[in-house]
Design a protein around this motif. Structure first.
Motif, PDB file in Angstrom:
ATOM      1  N   ILE A  99      80.625 -33.576  31.478  1.00 15.39           N
ATOM      2  CA  ILE A  99      80.720 -34.547  30.379  1.00 15.39           C
ATOM      3  C   ILE A  99      81.834 -35.566  30.659  1.00 15.39           C
ATOM      4  N   SER A 100      82.943 -35.099  31.183  1.00 14.92           N
ATOM      5  CA  SER A 100      84.046 -36.007  31.533  1.00 14.92           C
ATOM      6  C   SER A 100      83.622 -36.979  32.619  1.00 14.92           C
ATOM      7  N   LEU A 101      82.826 -36.506  33.560  1.00 15.49           N
ATOM      8  CA  LEU A 101      82.351 -37.372  34.641  1.00 15.49           C
ATOM      9  C   LEU A 101      81.415 -38.450  34.109  1.00 15.49           C
ATOM     10  N   ILE A 102      80.553 -38.090  33.165  1.00 18.27           N
ATOM     11  CA  ILE A 102      79.699 -39.093  32.522  1.00 18.27           C
ATOM     12  C   ILE A 102      80.565 -40.182  31.902  1.00 18.27           C
ATOM     13  N   GLU A 103      81.558 -39.768  31.143  1.00 21.51           N
ATOM     14  CA  GLU A 103      82.432 -40.738  30.462  1.00 21.51           C
ATOM     15  C   GLU A 103      83.143 -41.637  31.469  1.00 21.51           C
ATOM     16  N   GLU A 104      83.730 -41.059  32.493  1.00 17.48           N
ATOM     17  CA  GLU A 104      84.486 -41.834  33.485  1.00 17.48           C
ATOM     18  C   GLU A 104      83.588 -42.800  34.253  1.00 17.48           C
ATOM     19  N   GLU A 105      82.462 -42.302  34.738  1.00 20.90           N
ATOM     20  CA  GLU A 105      81.565 -43.129  35.558  1.00 20.90           C
ATOM     21  C   GLU A 105      80.892 -44.220  34.737  1.00 20.90           C
ATOM     22  N   LEU A 106      80.512 -43.912  33.501  1.00 20.51           N
ATOM     23  CA  LEU A 106      79.875 -44.922  32.662  1.00 20.51           C
ATOM     24  C   LEU A 106      80.853 -46.037  32.323  1.00 20.51           C
ATOM     25  N   GLU A 107      82.080 -45.680  31.959  1.00 24.36           N
ATOM     26  CA  GLU A 107      83.048 -46.726  31.645  1.00 24.36           C
ATOM     27  C   GLU A 107      83.323 -47.604  32.865  1.00 24.36           C
ATOM     28  N   LYS A 108      83.510 -46.997  34.009  1.00 22.84           N
ATOM     29  CA  LYS A 108      83.762 -47.751  35.240  1.00 22.84           C
ATOM     30  C   LYS A 108      82.586 -48.688  35.547  1.00 22.84           C
ATOM     31  N   HIS A 109      81.374 -48.177  35.382  1.00 22.83           N
ATOM     32  CA  HIS A 109      80.176 -48.975  35.660  1.00 22.83           C
ATOM     33  C   HIS A 109      80.065 -50.169  34.714  1.00 22.83           C
ATOM     34  N   ILE A 110      80.277 -49.927  33.437  1.00 26.14           N
ATOM     35  CA  ILE A 110      80.182 -51.023  32.461  1.00 26.14           C
ATOM     36  C   ILE A 110      81.235 -52.089  32.755  1.00 26.14           C
ATOM     37  N   ARG A 111      82.442 -51.677  33.045  1.00 27.24           N
ATOM     38  CA  ARG A 111      83.498 -52.649  33.369  1.00 27.24           C
ATOM     39  C   ARG A 111      83.108 -53.470  34.596  1.00 27.24           C
ATOM     40  N   PHE A 112      82.526 -52.837  35.617  1.00 26.55           N
ATOM     41  CA  PHE A 112      82.069 -53.556  36.810  1.00 26.55           C
ATOM     42  C   PHE A 112      81.002 -54.587  36.452  1.00 26.55           C
ATOM     43  N   GLU A 113      80.009 -54.164  35.674  1.00 22.49           N
ATOM     44  CA  GLU A 113      78.953 -55.112  35.327  1.00 22.49           C
ATOM     45  C   GLU A 113      79.489 -56.278  34.513  1.00 22.49           C
ATOM     46  N   GLU A 114      80.340 -55.993  33.541  1.00 23.32           N
ATOM     47  CA  GLU A 114      80.851 -57.056  32.677  1.00 23.32           C
ATOM     48  C   GLU A 114      81.830 -57.992  33.400  1.00 23.32           C
ATOM     49  N   ARG A 115      82.704 -57.443  34.191  1.00 22.64           N
ATOM     50  CA  ARG A 115      83.770 -58.246  34.812  1.00 22.64           C
ATOM     51  C   ARG A 115      83.360 -58.894  36.123  1.00 22.64           C
ATOM     52  N   VAL A 116      82.393 -58.294  36.814  1.00 25.53           N
ATOM     53  CA  VAL A 116      82.043 -58.792  38.145  1.00 25.53           C
ATOM     54  C   VAL A 116      80.579 -59.222  38.218  1.00 25.53           C
ATOM     55  N   LEU A 117      79.674 -58.271  38.048  1.00 23.85           N
ATOM     56  CA  LEU A 117      78.259 -58.529  38.300  1.00 23.85           C
ATOM     57  C   LEU A 117      77.672 -59.614  37.395  1.00 23.85           C
ATOM     58  N   PHE A 118      77.857 -59.498  36.094  1.00 23.03           N
ATOM     59  CA  PHE A 118      77.271 -60.488  35.192  1.00 23.03           C
ATOM     60  C   PHE A 118      77.851 -61.876  35.429  1.00 23.03           C
ATOM     61  N   ASN A 119      79.094 -61.966  35.817  1.00 23.77           N
ATOM     62  CA  ASN A 119      79.673 -63.276  36.121  1.00 23.77           C
ATOM     63  C   ASN A 119      78.989 -63.906  37.321  1.00 23.77           C
ATOM     64  N   GLU A 120      78.683 -63.108  38.337  1.00 24.91           N
ATOM     65  CA  GLU A 120      77.966 -63.625  39.509  1.00 24.91           C
ATOM     66  C   GLU A 120      76.552 -64.041  39.137  1.00 24.91           C
ATOM     67  N   ILE A 121      75.895 -63.243  38.319  1.00 24.82           N
ATOM     68  CA  ILE A 121      74.535 -63.564  37.889  1.00 24.82           C
ATOM     69  C   ILE A 121      74.520 -64.873  37.109  1.00 24.82           C
ATOM     70  N   GLN A 122      75.494 -65.056  36.241  1.00 25.27           N
ATOM     71  CA  GLN A 122      75.571 -66.289  35.452  1.00 25.27           C
ATOM     72  C   GLN A 122      75.708 -67.526  36.326  1.00 25.27           C
TER      73      GLN A 122
END
Length: 152
Positions: A99-122
């Motif tokens: 459960i802790s791994l889900i929380e850690e990996e999901l938060e890290k993934h969302i931050r990556f998409e919001e801060r990096v990936l979506f900016n490149e897509i835009q």
């Protein structure tokens, strides 16, 4: 406080879903801090995966990631993270570690998409790309879960 990210209209619903994903992470952390039975938290993460997150991943992979293309390094990273998260959510193991791994990996993934990936897509998305996303994606994140373990 850092400057907020300016999100184009077509991606705002996906960003709102990211907010709800971060809220899921908070709920997991809160449940753990309150010594809630891991099985209760796991039932919620299973429900959230089935009813929300799996659809979100499918939407991104079908309509959003194609804007940069499958060979782009950021898309390869995002898809690898999706596969890892899918495995974590679909695992039948209900332990503090899983459960802790889900929380850690999901938060890290969302931050990556919001801060990096979506900016490149835009930067490269065409009007047609954005229109397609707007037409096929609607947000409906009603929380129908009765066991609010993060509250009690």
């Amino acid at each position: 406080m850092p400057n907020s990210i300016k999100r184009i209209e077509a991606l705002k619903p996906l960003s709102r879903e990211h907010h709800y994903g971060l809220l899921l992470c908070w709920k997991i952390r809160t449940g753990i801090k309150k010594n809630v039975a891991i099985e209760r938290i796991k039932r919620y993460t299973d429900w959230y995966w089935k009813n929300h997150l799996s659809h979100h991943f499918e939407m991104e992979e079908t309509y959003v990631f194609s804007i940069l293309g499958n060979d782009h390094s950021l898309i390869k990273q995002a898809k690898a993270e999706h596969r890892k998260l899918k495995g974590l959510f679909e695992s039948t193991e209900a332990s503090l570690e899983s459960i802790s791994l889900i929380e850690e990996e999901l938060e890290k993934h969302i931050r990556f998409e919001e801060r990096v990936l979506f900016n490149e897509i835009q930067k490269v998305a065409t009007a047609q790309d954005l229109e397609k996303i707007s037409l096929v994606h609607t947000i409906d994140l009603q929380n129908e879960w009765a066991d609010e373990f993060w509250v009690s």
